[in-house]
Design a protein around this motif. Structure first.
Motif, PDB file in Angstrom:
ATOM      1  N   SER A  67       0.841  -1.203   0.000  1.00  0.00           N
ATOM      2  CA  SER A  67       0.000   0.000   0.000  1.00  0.00           C
ATOM      3  C   SER A  67       0.866   1.238   0.000  1.00  0.00           C
ATOM      4  CB  SER A  67      -0.926   0.012   1.224  1.00  0.00           C
ATOM      5  OG  SER A  67      -0.166  -0.040   2.419  1.00  0.00           O
ATOM      6  N   ILE A  68       0.269   2.333  -0.458  1.00  0.00           N
ATOM      7  CA  ILE A  68       0.957   3.628  -0.520  1.00  0.00           C
ATOM      8  C   ILE A  68      -0.029   4.726  -0.164  1.00  0.00           C
ATOM      9  CG2 ILE A  68       0.458   3.946  -2.988  1.00  0.00           C
ATOM     10  CD1 ILE A  68       3.183   5.293  -3.274  1.00  0.00           C
ATOM     11  N   GLY A  69       0.479   5.774   0.477  1.00  0.00           N
ATOM     12  CA  GLY A  69      -0.327   6.947   0.771  1.00  0.00           C
ATOM     13  C   GLY A  69       0.181   8.145  -0.012  1.00  0.00           C
ATOM     14  N   LEU A  70      -0.736   8.906  -0.574  1.00  0.00           N
ATOM     15  CA  LEU A  70      -0.414  10.138  -1.302  1.00  0.00           C
ATOM     16  C   LEU A  70      -1.210  11.269  -0.661  1.00  0.00           C
ATOM     17  CD1 LEU A  70      -0.717   8.738  -4.948  1.00  0.00           C
ATOM     18  CD2 LEU A  70       1.395   9.040  -3.631  1.00  0.00           C
ATOM     19  N   ARG A  71      -0.553  12.352  -0.301  1.00  0.00           N
ATOM     20  CA  ARG A  71      -1.205  13.397   0.479  1.00  0.00           C
ATOM     21  C   ARG A  71      -1.238  14.742  -0.235  1.00  0.00           C
ATOM     22  NH1 ARG A  71       1.696  18.173   2.448  1.00  0.00           N
ATOM     23  NH2 ARG A  71       0.926  18.739   4.481  1.00  0.00           N
ATOM     24  N   ALA A  72      -2.376  15.435  -0.117  1.00  0.00           N
ATOM     25  CA  ALA A  72      -2.516  16.820  -0.569  1.00  0.00           C
ATOM     26  C   ALA A  72      -3.153  17.623   0.557  1.00  0.00           C
ATOM     27  CB  ALA A  72      -3.376  16.908  -1.820  1.00  0.00           C
ATOM     28  N   ASP A  73      -2.678  18.847   0.786  1.00  0.00           N
ATOM     29  CA  ASP A  73      -3.273  19.714   1.791  1.00  0.00           C
ATOM     30  C   ASP A  73      -4.344  20.586   1.139  1.00  0.00           C
ATOM     31  OD1 ASP A  73      -1.243  20.935   0.350  1.00  0.00           O
ATOM     32  OD2 ASP A  73      -0.040  21.437   2.095  1.00  0.00           O
ATOM     33  N   MET A  74      -5.343  21.023   1.936  1.00  0.00           N
ATOM     34  CA  MET A  74      -6.537  21.661   1.369  1.00  0.00           C
ATOM     35  C   MET A  74      -6.734  23.112   1.786  1.00  0.00           C
ATOM     36  SD  MET A  74      -9.466  18.738   1.926  1.00  0.00           S
ATOM     37  CE  MET A  74      -9.478  18.936   3.708  1.00  0.00           C
ATOM     38  N   ASP A  75      -6.064  23.579   2.845  1.00  0.00           N
ATOM     39  CA  ASP A  75      -6.449  24.851   3.463  1.00  0.00           C
ATOM     40  C   ASP A  75      -5.822  26.055   2.783  1.00  0.00           C
ATOM     41  OD1 ASP A  75      -4.032  23.746   4.497  1.00  0.00           O
ATOM     42  OD2 ASP A  75      -4.052  25.180   6.143  1.00  0.00           O
ATOM     43  N   ALA A  76      -6.463  27.193   2.978  1.00  0.00           N
ATOM     44  CA  ALA A  76      -5.993  28.473   2.451  1.00  0.00           C
ATOM     45  C   ALA A  76      -5.349  29.286   3.571  1.00  0.00           C
ATOM     46  CB  ALA A  76      -7.163  29.243   1.840  1.00  0.00           C
ATOM     47  N   LEU A  77      -4.942  30.504   3.231  1.00  0.00           N
ATOM     48  CA  LEU A  77      -4.245  31.396   4.154  1.00  0.00           C
ATOM     49  C   LEU A  77      -5.087  32.631   4.487  1.00  0.00           C
ATOM     50  CD1 LEU A  77      -0.795  31.269   2.382  1.00  0.00           C
ATOM     51  CD2 LEU A  77      -1.108  30.742   4.810  1.00  0.00           C
ATOM     52  N   PRO A  78      -4.877  33.225   5.659  1.00  0.00           N
ATOM     53  CA  PRO A  78      -5.577  34.473   6.000  1.00  0.00           C
ATOM     54  C   PRO A  78      -4.881  35.685   5.390  1.00  0.00           C
ATOM     55  CG  PRO A  78      -4.258  33.754   7.851  1.00  0.00           C
ATOM     56  CD  PRO A  78      -4.109  32.687   6.795  1.00  0.00           C
ATOM     57  N   ALA A  88     -10.349  34.889  -8.814  1.00  0.00           N
ATOM     58  CA  ALA A  88      -9.789  35.299  -7.525  1.00  0.00           C
ATOM     59  C   ALA A  88     -10.749  34.971  -6.384  1.00  0.00           C
ATOM     60  CB  ALA A  88      -9.485  36.790  -7.539  1.00  0.00           C
ATOM     61  N   SER A  89     -10.222  34.954  -5.189  1.00  0.00           N
ATOM     62  CA  SER A  89     -10.995  34.608  -3.999  1.00  0.00           C
ATOM     63  C   SER A  89     -12.235  35.478  -3.857  1.00  0.00           C
ATOM     64  CB  SER A  89     -10.124  34.773  -2.757  1.00  0.00           C
ATOM     65  OG  SER A  89     -10.891  34.640  -1.575  1.00  0.00           O
ATOM     66  N   THR A  94      -9.173  35.778   2.753  1.00  0.00           N
ATOM     67  CA  THR A  94      -8.846  34.352   2.681  1.00  0.00           C
ATOM     68  C   THR A  94      -8.424  34.036   1.261  1.00  0.00           C
ATOM     69  OG1 THR A  94     -10.507  33.882   4.385  1.00  0.00           O
ATOM     70  CG2 THR A  94      -9.673  32.009   3.128  1.00  0.00           C
ATOM     71  N   PHE A  95      -7.322  33.265   1.116  1.00  0.00           N
ATOM     72  CA  PHE A  95      -6.668  33.196  -0.197  1.00  0.00           C
ATOM     73  C   PHE A  95      -5.802  31.942  -0.285  1.00  0.00           C
ATOM     74  CE2 PHE A  95      -2.533  35.018  -2.142  1.00  0.00           C
ATOM     75  CZ  PHE A  95      -2.835  34.591  -3.428  1.00  0.00           C
ATOM     76  N   HIS A  96      -5.892  31.249  -1.410  1.00  0.00           N
ATOM     77  CA  HIS A  96      -5.009  30.115  -1.658  1.00  0.00           C
ATOM     78  C   HIS A  96      -3.653  30.643  -2.129  1.00  0.00           C
ATOM     79  CE1 HIS A  96      -6.855  26.317  -0.796  1.00  0.00           C
ATOM     80  NE2 HIS A  96      -7.997  26.706  -1.326  1.00  0.00           N
ATOM     81  N   GLY A  97      -2.901  31.186  -1.182  1.00  0.00           N
ATOM     82  CA  GLY A  97      -1.612  31.787  -1.496  1.00  0.00           C
ATOM     83  C   GLY A  97      -0.442  30.838  -1.357  1.00  0.00           C
ATOM     84  N   CYS A  98      -0.739  29.535  -1.224  1.00  0.00           N
ATOM     85  CA  CYS A  98       0.341  28.549  -1.108  1.00  0.00           C
ATOM     86  C   CYS A  98       0.158  27.399  -2.093  1.00  0.00           C
ATOM     87  CB  CYS A  98       0.422  28.027   0.324  1.00  0.00           C
ATOM     88  SG  CYS A  98       2.025  27.331   0.762  1.00  0.00           S
ATOM     89  N   LEU A 353       5.551  31.882  -2.535  1.00  0.00           N
ATOM     90  CA  LEU A 353       4.482  31.379  -1.686  1.00  0.00           C
ATOM     91  C   LEU A 353       4.152  32.401  -0.602  1.00  0.00           C
ATOM     92  CD1 LEU A 353       5.873  27.750  -1.191  1.00  0.00           C
ATOM     93  CD2 LEU A 353       4.132  28.480  -2.836  1.00  0.00           C
ATOM     94  N   HIS A 354       2.885  32.449  -0.208  1.00  0.00           N
ATOM     95  CA  HIS A 354       2.381  33.332   0.848  1.00  0.00           C
ATOM     96  C   HIS A 354       2.452  34.806   0.458  1.00  0.00           C
ATOM     97  CE1 HIS A 354       2.582  30.264   4.398  1.00  0.00           C
ATOM     98  NE2 HIS A 354       2.485  29.640   3.236  1.00  0.00           N
ATOM     99  N   ASN A 355       2.530  35.067  -0.832  1.00  0.00           N
ATOM    100  CA  ASN A 355       2.526  36.434  -1.339  1.00  0.00           C
ATOM    101  C   ASN A 355       1.127  36.732  -1.892  1.00  0.00           C
ATOM    102  OD1 ASN A 355       2.836  38.388  -3.797  1.00  0.00           O
ATOM    103  ND2 ASN A 355       4.716  38.683  -2.630  1.00  0.00           N
ATOM    104  N   PRO A 356       0.576  37.948  -1.689  1.00  0.00           N
ATOM    105  CA  PRO A 356      -0.785  38.235  -2.161  1.00  0.00           C
ATOM    106  C   PRO A 356      -0.949  38.171  -3.678  1.00  0.00           C
ATOM    107  CG  PRO A 356       0.266  40.213  -1.294  1.00  0.00           C
ATOM    108  CD  PRO A 356       1.140  39.067  -0.910  1.00  0.00           C
ATOM    109  N   HIS A 357       0.177  38.139  -4.429  1.00  0.00           N
ATOM    110  CA  HIS A 357       0.109  38.055  -5.887  1.00  0.00           C
ATOM    111  C   HIS A 357       0.380  36.636  -6.397  1.00  0.00           C
ATOM    112  CE1 HIS A 357      -0.090  42.427  -6.310  1.00  0.00           C
ATOM    113  NE2 HIS A 357       0.828  42.492  -5.363  1.00  0.00           N
ATOM    114  N   TYR A 358       0.547  35.689  -5.493  1.00  0.00           N
ATOM    115  CA  TYR A 358       0.848  34.315  -5.888  1.00  0.00           C
ATOM    116  C   TYR A 358      -0.356  33.663  -6.594  1.00  0.00           C
ATOM    117  CZ  TYR A 358       1.319  29.275  -5.503  1.00  0.00           C
ATOM    118  OH  TYR A 358       1.342  27.940  -5.791  1.00  0.00           O
TER     119      TYR A 358
END
Length: 381
Positions: A67-78, A88-89, A94-98, A353-358
């Motif tokens: 077996s294998i696990g593959l992971r993706a994160d889901m959350d956005a940034l403030p 755009a958001s 709240t923004f997917h800046g990552c 990453l984590h930049n408002p223009h990302y």
């Protein structure tokens, strides 16, 4: 690998929908529901509410117990988005800046391809993780028995990396991301009139001395061969020009790869704060929190990841780890695996990453899907 071109356009649309409707950590209810809906449509076994808002999809084929696990994160940034993109958001602040929206889309694409190709023998677990951004969603999933319920021989996570050109994939054995600690120091006196400083212990003056001494810890208390970062990021104190404040707070972060170095820095912060407080006739309170451990790749898993990467893109051995942190570290403490960087820099340059223009580079979405698939097919050959 059979062709996946037909998947890309719908995945881009899905990614941009997630981007337009970002959700902060442990609040990814819409995102998780959309993911679960997609996984069920593929015929996968779906588990929701793991680590509060996490989703796990299970795909079995053949007779192997591997077996294998593959992971993706889901959350956005403030963060308030400043891209002016048509998708755009729609949620101010709240923004997917990552690029977690891109991570979700890539892993969904891998689930779509593997569910129809079935070119593997064993079980693939698709982990859609909440709250990576400082809240420890991976830790919560592991605490709830993630690897007991969904056992994995290996677990892999990837992150888009604007410092690498699109088409490249990099990882390394051993440390790849730093441990992240945060601290707050409270210097407290009595407060008093600024014109009569001899009668009032000066927390401002003590704070100035403390900042200077803290910034010398890495250069004077840590071996030159070790790696560490200590940054002061906050100072708060006072409210008017003619009052010496009774309280000043200093905050910052520490990044390390070695627990012994981490111990030495925390010990030094406490010692220096106590000394400065005593010299200034103040009291010092230190709140030191180790919230993410270092992300340490298993050597064999890192080589496995590089071998898989070489079949779909330009694989590179990352020469150095990054001091940024990642709560995938908690998964790697519970299961052997590796964390991977997927280059996404555009020729004209990309916002960090984590930049408002990302914005996530949709041109690398196909490569991310192929990498996930290659990891699963190689391990479950």
């Amino acid at each position: 690998m059979t062709d996946i071109a037909d998947l890309i356009e719908p995945l881009v649309a899905f990614r941009r929908d997630i981007h337009a409707h970002p959700e902060l950590g442990f609040c990814e209810h819409r995102t998780a529901a959309r993911i679960a809906e997609q996984l069920r449509a593929l015929g996968l076994e779906v588990h929701e509410g793991i680590g509060r808002t996490g989703v796990v999809g299970v795909l079995r084929n053949g007779t192997s117990s591997r077996s294998i696990g593959l992971r993706a994160d889901m959350d956005a940034l403030p963060i308030h988005e400043q891209t002016n993109l048509p998708y755009a958001s729609k949620t101010p602040g709240t923004f997917h800046g990552c690029g977690h929206d891109g991570h979700v889309a890539m892993l969904l694409g891998a689930a779509q391809h593997l569910s129809r190709s079935r070119n593997f023998d064993g079980t693939v677990h698709f982990f859609f993780q909440p709250a990576e951004e400082g809240q420890g969603g991976a830790r919560e999933m592991v605490k709830e028995g993630l690897f007991d319920r969904f056992p994995c021989d290996r677990v892999f996570g990837l992150h888009n990396w604007p410092d690498l050109p699109a088409g490249t994939i990099a990882t390394r054995p051993g440390p790849i991301m730093g441990a992240a600690d945060k601290f707050e120091i409270r210097l407290e006196g009595r407060g008093g009139h600024a014109a009569i400083p001899q009668d009032t212990p000066d927390a401002i003056l003590a704070a100035a001395s403390l900042v200077q001494q803290l910034n010398a810890i890495v250069s004077r208390r840590i071996a030159p061969t070790a790696s560490a970062v200590l940054s002061i990021t906050q100072i708060h104190g006072g409210h008017t020009h003619n009052v010496i404040p009774e309280l000043v707070t200093i905050g910052g972060t520490v990044r390390t790869f070695d627990p012994a170095v981490q111990d030495r820095i925390e010990e030094s912060i406490r010692q220096i704060a106590a000394g400065v407080a005593q010299a200034g006739e103040l009291t010092a309170t230190v709140d030191y929190q180790r919230y993410y451990p270092a992300t340490i790749n298993d050597a064999e898993a890192a080589q496995e990841a590089l071998a898989a990467a070489a079949t779909v893109g330009e694989a590179r051995l990352a020469p150095d780890p990054a001091f940024t942190s990642e709560d995938f570290a908690f998964m790697l403490q519970a299961c052997k695996g590796a964390y991977i960087w997927l280059g996404q820099a555009r020729p004209e340059g990309s916002a960090p990453l984590h930049n408002p223009h990302y914005d996530f580079n949709d041109d690398v979405l196909e490569l991310g899907v192929r990498l996930h698939v290659a990891l699963a097919e190689r391990h479950l050959n």
